[in-house]
Design a protein around this motif. Structure first.
Motif, PDB file in Angstrom:
ATOM      1  N   LEU A 101       0.888  -1.228  -0.016  1.00  0.00           N
ATOM      2  CA  LEU A 101       0.195   0.107  -0.018  1.00  0.00           C
ATOM      3  C   LEU A 101       0.912   1.327   0.033  1.00  0.00           C
ATOM      4  N   ARG A 102       0.520   2.342  -0.657  1.00  0.00           N
ATOM      5  CA  ARG A 102       1.157   3.516  -0.569  1.00  0.00           C
ATOM      6  C   ARG A 102       1.129   4.129   0.552  1.00  0.00           C
ATOM      7  N   LEU A 103      -0.242   4.164   1.262  1.00  0.00           N
ATOM      8  CA  LEU A 103      -0.654   4.838   2.306  1.00  0.00           C
ATOM      9  C   LEU A 103      -1.400   3.721   3.249  1.00  0.00           C
ATOM     10  N   PRO A 104      -1.442   4.037   4.533  1.00  0.00           N
ATOM     11  CA  PRO A 104      -2.361   2.895   5.299  1.00  0.00           C
ATOM     12  C   PRO A 104      -3.885   3.110   5.004  1.00  0.00           C
ATOM     13  N   ASP A 105      -4.716   2.065   4.804  1.00  0.00           N
ATOM     14  CA  ASP A 105      -6.055   1.885   4.379  1.00  0.00           C
ATOM     15  C   ASP A 105      -6.599   1.655   5.719  1.00  0.00           C
ATOM     16  N   GLN A 106      -7.700   2.671   6.175  1.00  0.00           N
ATOM     17  CA  GLN A 106      -8.383   2.386   7.242  1.00  0.00           C
ATOM     18  C   GLN A 106      -9.574   1.371   7.020  1.00  0.00           C
ATOM     19  N   ARG A 107      -9.869   0.829   5.827  1.00  0.00           N
ATOM     20  CA  ARG A 107     -11.130   0.140   5.707  1.00  0.00           C
ATOM     21  C   ARG A 107     -10.832  -1.027   6.292  1.00  0.00           C
ATOM     22  N   PRO A 108     -12.034  -1.863   6.511  1.00  0.00           N
ATOM     23  CA  PRO A 108     -11.795  -3.292   6.941  1.00  0.00           C
ATOM     24  C   PRO A 108     -10.935  -4.145   6.008  1.00  0.00           C
ATOM     25  N   ILE A 109     -10.144  -4.930   6.621  1.00  0.00           N
ATOM     26  CA  ILE A 109      -9.194  -5.859   5.790  1.00  0.00           C
ATOM     27  C   ILE A 109     -10.152  -6.839   4.796  1.00  0.00           C
ATOM     28  N   THR A 110     -11.167  -7.328   5.236  1.00  0.00           N
ATOM     29  CA  THR A 110     -11.930  -7.864   4.179  1.00  0.00           C
ATOM     30  C   THR A 110     -12.074  -7.203   3.077  1.00  0.00           C
ATOM     31  N   VAL A 111     -12.476  -6.014   3.164  1.00  0.00           N
ATOM     32  CA  VAL A 111     -12.926  -5.139   1.786  1.00  0.00           C
ATOM     33  C   VAL A 111     -11.808  -4.697   0.915  1.00  0.00           C
ATOM     34  N   GLN A 112     -10.534  -4.470   1.818  1.00  0.00           N
ATOM     35  CA  GLN A 112      -9.464  -4.501   1.038  1.00  0.00           C
ATOM     36  C   GLN A 112      -8.869  -5.560   0.150  1.00  0.00           C
ATOM     37  N   ALA A 113      -8.992  -6.855   0.966  1.00  0.00           N
ATOM     38  CA  ALA A 113      -8.697  -7.866   0.257  1.00  0.00           C
ATOM     39  C   ALA A 113      -9.540  -8.160  -0.893  1.00  0.00           C
ATOM     40  N   ALA A 114     -10.811  -7.961  -0.911  1.00  0.00           N
ATOM     41  CA  ALA A 114     -11.814  -8.269  -2.060  1.00  0.00           C
ATOM     42  C   ALA A 114     -11.333  -7.346  -3.142  1.00  0.00           C
ATOM     43  N   ASP A 115     -11.075  -6.001  -2.778  1.00  0.00           N
ATOM     44  CA  ASP A 115     -10.529  -4.987  -3.800  1.00  0.00           C
ATOM     45  C   ASP A 115      -9.630  -5.607  -4.762  1.00  0.00           C
ATOM     46  N   ALA A 116      -8.490  -6.118  -3.857  1.00  0.00           N
ATOM     47  CA  ALA A 116      -7.052  -6.645  -4.463  1.00  0.00           C
ATOM     48  C   ALA A 116      -7.298  -7.861  -5.397  1.00  0.00           C
ATOM     49  N   VAL A 117      -8.259  -8.774  -4.780  1.00  0.00           N
ATOM     50  CA  VAL A 117      -8.830  -9.821  -5.794  1.00  0.00           C
ATOM     51  C   VAL A 117      -9.324  -9.332  -7.181  1.00  0.00           C
ATOM     52  N   GLU A 118     -10.272  -8.403  -6.749  1.00  0.00           N
ATOM     53  CA  GLU A 118     -10.972  -7.714  -8.008  1.00  0.00           C
ATOM     54  C   GLU A 118     -10.040  -7.141  -9.053  1.00  0.00           C
ATOM     55  N   ARG A 119      -8.882  -6.650  -8.613  1.00  0.00           N
ATOM     56  CA  ARG A 119      -7.826  -5.986  -9.442  1.00  0.00           C
ATOM     57  C   ARG A 119      -7.062  -7.225 -10.319  1.00  0.00           C
ATOM     58  N   ILE A 120      -7.028  -8.114  -9.535  1.00  0.00           N
ATOM     59  CA  ILE A 120      -6.119  -9.424 -10.339  1.00  0.00           C
ATOM     60  C   ILE A 120      -7.119  -9.769 -11.251  1.00  0.00           C
ATOM     61  N   LEU A 121      -8.462 -10.081 -10.981  1.00  0.00           N
ATOM     62  CA  LEU A 121      -9.263 -10.703 -12.107  1.00  0.00           C
ATOM     63  C   LEU A 121      -9.346  -9.792 -13.235  1.00  0.00           C
ATOM     64  N   ASN A 122      -9.334  -8.323 -12.725  1.00  0.00           N
ATOM     65  CA  ASN A 122      -9.636  -7.436 -14.032  1.00  0.00           C
ATOM     66  C   ASN A 122      -8.416  -7.160 -14.979  1.00  0.00           C
ATOM     67  N   ASP A 123      -7.185  -7.410 -14.234  1.00  0.00           N
ATOM     68  CA  ASP A 123      -6.173  -7.413 -14.772  1.00  0.00           C
ATOM     69  C   ASP A 123      -5.999  -8.761 -15.732  1.00  0.00           C
ATOM     70  N   ASN A 124      -6.731  -9.765 -15.885  1.00  0.00           N
ATOM     71  CA  ASN A 124      -6.583 -10.955 -16.398  1.00  0.00           C
ATOM     72  C   ASN A 124      -5.479 -11.531 -16.269  1.00  0.00           C
ATOM     73  N   ALA A 125      -4.719 -11.432 -14.953  1.00  0.00           N
ATOM     74  CA  ALA A 125      -3.504 -12.203 -14.640  1.00  0.00           C
ATOM     75  C   ALA A 125      -3.812 -13.546 -14.351  1.00  0.00           C
ATOM     76  N   PRO A 126      -3.428 -14.665 -15.050  1.00  0.00           N
ATOM     77  CA  PRO A 126      -3.667 -15.995 -15.120  1.00  0.00           C
ATOM     78  C   PRO A 126      -3.325 -16.603 -13.738  1.00  0.00           C
ATOM     79  N   GLY A 127      -3.868 -17.557 -13.395  1.00  0.00           N
ATOM     80  CA  GLY A 127      -3.393 -18.235 -11.984  1.00  0.00           C
ATOM     81  C   GLY A 127      -4.500 -18.416 -10.713  1.00  0.00           C
ATOM     82  N   ASP A 128      -4.558 -18.959  -9.933  1.00  0.00           N
ATOM     83  CA  ASP A 128      -5.456 -19.152  -8.684  1.00  0.00           C
ATOM     84  C   ASP A 128      -5.037 -18.102  -7.740  1.00  0.00           C
TER      85      ASP A 128
END
Length: 700
Positions: free
Chosen positions: A192-219
């Motif tokens: 992270l560039r700056l600390p994120d105050q949102r719940p870690i569940t939301v942060q993690a889901a955002d990271a997963v969504e970015r991976i999927l939208n980037d079409n990066a292969p793999g589980d």
């Protein structure tokens, strides 16, 4: 899945075998995914290193022991439980022909009780030793001593991906260290560039969504600290804005084996596995190329000074973070998304705190006494435990009747034969005398797992009405849980029926399994005769309450005011009974759980899982811990000194009677002075001028 012999660990195959043949001891450092867990035991077996004896591989987690054994049995084209098997608490999948056994540390320690020489074992492999499990430290010391004395032929191998090898090798008399460079693919780390105050569940889901939208292969593998955060993350993932369908799969120790296996099985969809740190070590999930790391874990710590356990959310160490990152570079290039800043990473601890320095040591100290080690502080530890923690463990064992003057008692020997914490084994032994073993076994199962009932919001009328179905006794919170469990079982653990009544159906099913296993252990130790119908459930509440008191007598609490939550405990401890407890009127009770929490006023100790007790029971069952004497106390209501006969359970007053004719002038004066110093009253002539004079004299 690559061929086993193509795994990186095979590059040092000859070095491993040669070192063990020459010196019997080895510390092996090999990266995540190098194949050390699955391949090294097979190397030892196929090379004939152990002859016709068994290779025991210690695993710090039950999930890992089972899944790795399944993988190795498959690689050797055999049936699980034949040549390759596993054994964990209450689950034994081994046979007389088993040559490689993956077991948890507690199993090996019980084998040592039965056979001090481990006559059937040719090698002990300590896998994932960096986790510094309490029982693995004890096992390492005992196996080292055994090898040095009676079994010089016994082989020892300590393995890890992130182990600080030099101190362990020095402890093992400067044994050899081998390092496998392994074959890991580059993993791009994103902070992270700056600390994120949102719940870690939301942060993690955002990271997963970015991976999927980037079409990066793999589980994708997401690390969360616990089951609640796993479920929260899965809930957020279901609302992802992405075109790709994915299989969202939880993985934690509380799942049934079949549910755990979903994480490892092939899937036509991309897998998003949301796991606790159970996926950090030993187990490799094929296909993972992306890791999303919350950077936190739940850590159990034990305050030995007050005998209070806490479960806190803490940042993981840099070593653990590296271990998690390595899961992404197992078979191809990958990415690791850390939900903390790069600067914050540098401030993390380098390695995990050894569990022996933060845990309740009662079970281990009892084991050491059974092996003739009367002073645990002088034991040959890799890292010595806190002296106060050892003393607290010995104090508890003495209270439970397992030790007397540092010697193991007959009760202590019985307790050792039951595979559970000393509190529960002591309760079962008491239950065998009071004909209520099934009830106590169920209580032990309920106490040793996760919460069966959701926390009650007294303001929520619907949840209060639902809970009242089970709250038909004010004597113990355990009875409430037993009623709820009976409801779940009678409804065949139906998810919908249980949820509508505030019951976790999955926990109820796990409690049922543990209950049966505890009953089976009691039957094996002849504490319970199922065929004779001994101890029908819920027939004698007072017998049950006495047994519960026996297991938690050191956590006896006395209510300060009737109907109020504030309580005093022995050793000058204080606590508050939780609001949802049914034990709201009893003056005395024992609390199965003491949990420290932070509040606006500082730290508070919450008491839960309470059971009402009667002072007469204490006098009858624990007379050795009672004392009585005449003491002078200040009566605040009448502003005078009274002579009282006080009966104490250790230092906790459980009875007092006025003795007005026995006042002693000197003792009365001291009592008045102490009461005045504590602000109980003001003296008529103690004016400001006199107080200033006293202050000047004190200063001088």
């Amino acid at each position: 899945m690559p061929a086993p012999t193509s795994l990186p660990i095979w590059k040092i195959h000859d070095d491993i075998l040669g070192t063990l043949q020459a010196g019997n001891r080895l510390v092996l450092v090999a990266p995540t995914g190098s194949g050390k867990t699955t391949q090294v035991p097979q190397m030892l077996l196929d090379a004939g290193i152990v002859g016709d004896k068994m290779i025991v591989v210690l695993q710090p987690r039950r999930v890992a022991a089972r899944t790795v054994a399944t993988r190795v049995a498959s690689e050797r084209a055999g049936k699980l439980g034949a040549e390759v098997g596993y054994q964990i608490r209450f689950d034994n999948s081994t046979s007389p022909g088993t040559r490689i056994a993956f077991v948890t540390e507690g199993i090996l320690l019980r084998w040592l009780q039965d056979d001090r020489t481990l006559a059937n074992v040719g090698a002990v492999v300590f896998d994932e030793f960096h986790e510094r499990n309490l029982l693995s430290d004890v096992a390492l010391a005992l196996v080292k001593d055994l090898q040095r004395s009676e079994r010089p032929d016994l082989h020892m191998l300590v393995m890890s991906a992130t182990l600080d090898a030099e101190p362990v090798a020095a402890y093992l008399d400067q044994c050899s260290i081998l390092i496998s460079e392994g074959q890991s693919y580059p993993v791009e780390v994103d902070y992270l560039r700056l600390p994120d105050q949102r719940p870690i569940t939301v942060q993690a889901a955002d990271a997963v969504e970015r991976i999927l939208n980037d079409n990066a292969p793999g589980d994708i593998l997401v690390f969360m600290p616990g089951r609640g955060e796993i479920n929260g993350t899965l809930d957020v993932l279901r609302g992802m804005r992405t075109q790709e369908n994915a299989a969202c799969i939880p993985l934690h120790g509380g799942l049934e084996p079949k549910e755990q296996d979903r994480a490892f099985a092939s899937n036509p969809l991309r897998k998003i596995v949301v796991a606790t740190n159970v996926a950090e070590t030993s187990i490799t999930i094929d296909g993972i190329r992306h890791v999303v790391d919350s950077g936190v874990a739940r850590v159990a710590r034990y305050d030995a000074e007050r005998g209070i356990g806490t479960l806190t959310l803490e940042p993981i160490s840099r070593a653990s973070a590296d271990q998690r990152k390595g899961r992404a570079g197992r078979t191809a290039t990958g990415s690791c998304h850390r939900l903390w800043t790069e600067g914050g990473h540098r401030n993390r601890e380098e390695r995990n705190t050894p569990e022996i320095q933060r845990s309740d040591l009662a079970e281990v100290v009892l084991l050491l006494h059974s092996l003739g080690i009367r002073e645990a502080t002088t034991f040959d530890w890799l890292d010595k435990p806190d002296v106060q923690a050892v003393e607290r463990a010995e104090f508890l064992l003495t209270m439970l009747g397992a030790l007397l003057d540092a010697d193991l008692t007959d009760i202590g020997r019985q307790m050792l034969r039951l595979p559970m914490h000393p509190r529960y084994s002591r309760m079962l032994i008491e239950a065998s005398q009071r004909d209520c073993v099934p009830d106590v076994a169920l209580c032990a199962a309920l106490a040793s797992g996760r919460d069966l009932l959701t926390r009650l919001d007294r303001e929520d009328a619907e949840s209060a009405i639902t809970r009242e179905m089970f709250e038909d006794s004010e004597e113990s919170d355990f009875i409430t849980l037993m009623r709820a469990f009976d409801f779940a079982k009678s409804n065949r653990f139906s998810f919908d029926r249980c949820r509508s009544h505030g019951i976790n159906a999955q926990v109820a099913r796990q409690v049922d399994d543990t209950y049966k296993q505890i009953l089976n252990s009691a039957q094996q130790q002849r504490l319970y005769d199922h065929d004779a119908g001994s101890g029908s459930p819920a027939k004698n509440n007072h017998a049950l309450l006495r047994c519960l008191m026996t297991g938690f007598i050191d956590q006896l609490a006395k209510r300060r005011e009737s109907g109020k939550p504030d309580c005093d405990l022995s050793e000058q401890r204080e606590g508050q009974l939780v609001r949802e407890s049914v034990v709201q009127d009893a003056e005395f009770f024992v609390a199965a759980n003491l949990h420290q929490v932070s509040s606006r006023g500082g730290q508070r100790t919450l008491l839960s899982l309470a059971t009402a007790v009667q002072p007469a029971w204490i006098a009858e069952m624990f007379p050795q811990h009672l004392s009585s004497g005449l003491e002078h106390v200040f009566d605040g209501g009448n502003k005078r000194v009274a002579a009282m006969k006080l009966v104490r359970f250790r230092d906790l007053i459980i009875e007092q009677k006025a003795q007005q004719n026995d006042l002693d002038p000197r003792a009365s004066g001291r009592c008045l002075a102490e009461a005045h110093d504590n602000g109980a009253f003001e003296l008529e002539r103690m004016d400001h001028k006199l107080k200033q004079f006293i202050a000047r004299v004190n200063l001088l």
